[in-house]
Design an enzyme around this catalytic site. Structure first.
Site, PDB file in Angstrom:
ATOM      1  N   GLU A  96     -16.334  -3.419  19.257  1.00 36.61           N
ATOM      2  CA  GLU A  96     -14.921  -3.603  19.536  1.00 36.61           C
ATOM      3  C   GLU A  96     -14.362  -4.861  18.880  1.00 36.61           C
ATOM      4  O   GLU A  96     -15.075  -5.840  18.671  1.00 36.61           O
ATOM      5  CB  GLU A  96     -14.695  -3.697  21.051  1.00 36.61           C
ATOM      6  CG  GLU A  96     -14.892  -2.374  21.750  1.00 36.61           C
ATOM      7  CD  GLU A  96     -15.272  -2.538  23.220  1.00 36.61           C
ATOM      8  OE1 GLU A  96     -14.595  -1.937  24.068  1.00 36.61           O
ATOM      9  OE2 GLU A  96     -16.250  -3.259  23.506  1.00 36.61           O
ATOM     10  N   CYS A 109      -9.883 -11.067  17.534  1.00 34.09           N
ATOM     11  CA  CYS A 109     -11.163 -11.356  18.182  1.00 34.09           C
ATOM     12  C   CYS A 109     -12.176 -10.334  17.688  1.00 34.09           C
ATOM     13  O   CYS A 109     -11.970  -9.120  17.856  1.00 34.09           O
ATOM     14  CB  CYS A 109     -11.013 -11.284  19.696  1.00 34.09           C
ATOM     15  SG  CYS A 109     -12.568 -11.531  20.598  1.00 34.09           S
ATOM     16  N   CYS A 116     -25.043  -7.229  23.439  1.00 33.34           N
ATOM     17  CA  CYS A 116     -25.430  -8.643  23.481  1.00 33.34           C
ATOM     18  C   CYS A 116     -26.713  -8.787  24.282  1.00 33.34           C
ATOM     19  O   CYS A 116     -26.902  -8.115  25.298  1.00 33.34           O
ATOM     20  CB  CYS A 116     -24.315  -9.484  24.108  1.00 33.34           C
ATOM     21  SG  CYS A 116     -24.614 -11.260  24.040  1.00 33.34           S
ATOM     22  N   CYS A 120     -25.141 -12.922  30.075  1.00 34.13           N
ATOM     23  CA  CYS A 120     -24.291 -13.678  30.997  1.00 34.13           C
ATOM     24  C   CYS A 120     -23.858 -12.728  32.119  1.00 34.13           C
ATOM     25  O   CYS A 120     -23.280 -11.674  31.853  1.00 34.13           O
ATOM     26  CB  CYS A 120     -23.075 -14.235  30.261  1.00 34.13           C
ATOM     27  SG  CYS A 120     -23.509 -15.377  28.934  1.00 34.13           S
ATOM     28  N   CYS A 123     -20.232 -11.096  32.553  1.00 34.35           N
ATOM     29  CA  CYS A 123     -19.638 -10.476  31.370  1.00 34.35           C
ATOM     30  C   CYS A 123     -20.058  -9.012  31.266  1.00 34.35           C
ATOM     31  O   CYS A 123     -21.255  -8.694  31.303  1.00 34.35           O
ATOM     32  CB  CYS A 123     -20.085 -11.242  30.116  1.00 34.35           C
ATOM     33  SG  CYS A 123     -19.504 -10.535  28.565  1.00 34.35           S
ATOM     34  N   GLY A 166     -21.512  -9.893  21.457  1.00 35.40           N
ATOM     35  CA  GLY A 166     -22.628 -10.517  20.771  1.00 35.40           C
ATOM     36  C   GLY A 166     -22.609 -12.030  20.778  1.00 35.40           C
ATOM     37  O   GLY A 166     -21.615 -12.673  21.095  1.00 35.40           O
ATOM     38  N   GLU A 167     -23.756 -12.603  20.431  1.00 36.75           N
ATOM     39  CA  GLU A 167     -23.945 -14.044  20.280  1.00 36.75           C
ATOM     40  C   GLU A 167     -24.045 -14.337  18.791  1.00 36.75           C
ATOM     41  O   GLU A 167     -25.039 -14.007  18.142  1.00 36.75           O
ATOM     42  CB  GLU A 167     -25.226 -14.489  21.003  1.00 36.75           C
ATOM     43  CG  GLU A 167     -25.745 -15.869  20.657  1.00 36.75           C
ATOM     44  CD  GLU A 167     -24.724 -16.975  20.817  1.00 36.75           C
ATOM     45  OE1 GLU A 167     -24.352 -17.582  19.783  1.00 36.75           O
ATOM     46  OE2 GLU A 167     -24.298 -17.230  21.961  1.00 36.75           O
ATOM     47  N   ASN A 298     -11.824 -12.210  34.159  1.00 33.66           N
ATOM     48  CA  ASN A 298     -11.146 -10.926  33.996  1.00 33.66           C
ATOM     49  C   ASN A 298     -11.917  -9.835  34.722  1.00 33.66           C
ATOM     50  O   ASN A 298     -13.119  -9.663  34.504  1.00 33.66           O
ATOM     51  CB  ASN A 298     -11.014 -10.610  32.501  1.00 33.66           C
ATOM     52  CG  ASN A 298     -10.113 -11.600  31.810  1.00 33.66           C
ATOM     53  OD1 ASN A 298      -8.949 -11.766  32.170  1.00 33.66           O
ATOM     54  ND2 ASN A 298     -10.642 -12.318  30.813  1.00 33.66           N
ATOM     55  N   CYS A 340     -11.325 -11.331  27.605  1.00 33.93           N
ATOM     56  CA  CYS A 340     -12.627 -11.993  27.514  1.00 33.93           C
ATOM     57  C   CYS A 340     -13.590 -11.428  28.557  1.00 33.93           C
ATOM     58  O   CYS A 340     -13.262 -11.344  29.733  1.00 33.93           O
ATOM     59  CB  CYS A 340     -12.474 -13.494  27.744  1.00 33.93           C
ATOM     60  SG  CYS A 340     -11.594 -14.351  26.439  1.00 33.93           S
TER      61      CYS A 340
END
Length: 359
Positions: A96, A109, A116, A120, A123, A166-167, A298, A340
């Site tokens: 995305e 973004c 990922c 976290c 998320c 992703g990181e 969010n 986010c």
């Protein structure tokens, strides 16, 4: 032979290998990234014979736009389908990106991995796990396609944030290959002041980024005020605890115009107390030039809740009163799961999908 994602030098070498002058590679580079021409036949300053040969021996692979989710605030969440590649790990995937228009600028973004691995807990992207790394071309396409699609209404300034799925620092080489093209005045031509890479705190990656001559701004996802709290929210902290992370930040070479940005997702009853704010002040005190973005959580199907607005404001006030510039950043595109922490490849029932299709 894939052309998208190749540097100017790589494209020059390809042309020389085909028996053409090296400057033909620079022409292809300019056409791809500056003019956003995605078909060799459109690069009309190339000789017809070279265009014909490239059409047979090379390709410009663009992701399929599977869906466009249009938010009421003007943002568009793109769900891209990525084809598989020649590499074993480059299997088909979805990813995305989010296009966010604003007065005088647009922000895009983009994702650097499909899914990922960092996990976290607050998320939604983390629920996917890591599907695969993206190539430089797949990263660049998330910028080039929205710019081309919205070209008739683009504002003068484009901001790029590597804050999607992703990181970035765990896919370092392809990410930096894409970033160099984004920042090249002869490529996409975006200023380093307008490109930001966000990391969960991969210390070796931060140290490696510090050595790069051409690099974006750096943002650190902090999200906690001590190790115990951060271990629970971000398991990566067990590998790179706050002391190591803060030391890497202290050693990071800032340019004259630059500051380190820290991001702090506000989770109700977990990391939003006044004492958390005071601990954050102490954490950041040894650093030279910082700012902190407070991001209201969010919503998603996870066991967290938003901090009340008055709690966020109290947190911000404590930081500012103690000399830490702090700003509340409300995310765009919440209604289409584009904010986010919400990018999880979700189909949105009833979401409006119709925006102008690319010509």
């Amino acid at each position: 032979m894939e052309l998208l994602g190749k540097s100017k030098e790589e494209l020059r070498e390809i042309c020389v290998a085909l028996g053409e002058p090296a400057f033909r590679g620079a022409q292809i580079y300019h056409a791809l990234y500056s003019e956003r021409k995605f078909d060799v036949a459109q690069i009309t300053n190339l000789p017809a014979a070279l265009r014909e040969r490239l059409s047979k021996e090379a390709r410009i692979s663009l992701p399929e736009v599977k869906h466009r989710f249009a938010s009421t605030d003007g943002s568009v969440r793109y769900l891209f389908g990525l084809p598989g590649g020649e590499e074993k790990l480059a299997r088909p995937a979805s990813v995305e990106a989010v296009f966010m228009p604003n007065a005088g600028r647009q922000t895009i973004c983009i994702s650097t991995q499909a899914g990922c691995a960092v996990d976290c807990h607050f998320c939604l992207t983390a629920q996917l796990g890591l599907i695969r790394n993206l190539t430089a071309g797949e990263i660049l396409a998330q910028v080039l396609l929205p710019l081309e699609e919205h070209k008739t209404q683009l504002a003068p300034q484009t901001n790029i944030v590597l804050m999607g799925q992703g990181e970035p620092l765990l896919n370092f080489a392809p990410v930096m290959a894409a970033v160099r093209i984004l920042l090249d005045p002869e490529g996409v031509g975006i200023s380093p002041k307008h490109v930001t890479l966000s990391t969960s705190g991969i210390v070796p990656g931060i140290e490696r980024l510090a050595q790069e001559k051409v690099r974006p701004k750096l943002a650190i996802s902090l999200n906690a005020s001590n190790d115990e709290q951060r271990d629970a929210l971000m398991p990566i902290n067990k590998k790179y605890p706050l002391a190591a992370l803060m030391n890497a930040c202290k050693e990071y070479p800032l340019r004259t115009w630059e500051h380190l940005t820290f991001e702090y997702v506000m989770l109700g009853g977990i990391n939003d107390a006044a004492e958390d704010a005071r601990r954050v002040v102490r954490l950041l005190a040894p650093l030279k030039s910082v700012k902190l973005n407070l991001i209201p959580w969010n919503p998603g199907e996870l066991p967290y809740r938003e901090s009340p607005p008055e709690q966020i404001e109290e947190f911000r006030r404590i930081l500012v009163d103690r000399g830490v510039p702090a700003f509340v950043r409300y995310s765009r595109g919440r209604d289409v799961m584009a904010a986010c922490g919400q990018l999880a490849l979700l189909e949105i029932a009833g979401a409006p999908l119709s925006v102008a299709s690319p010509p």
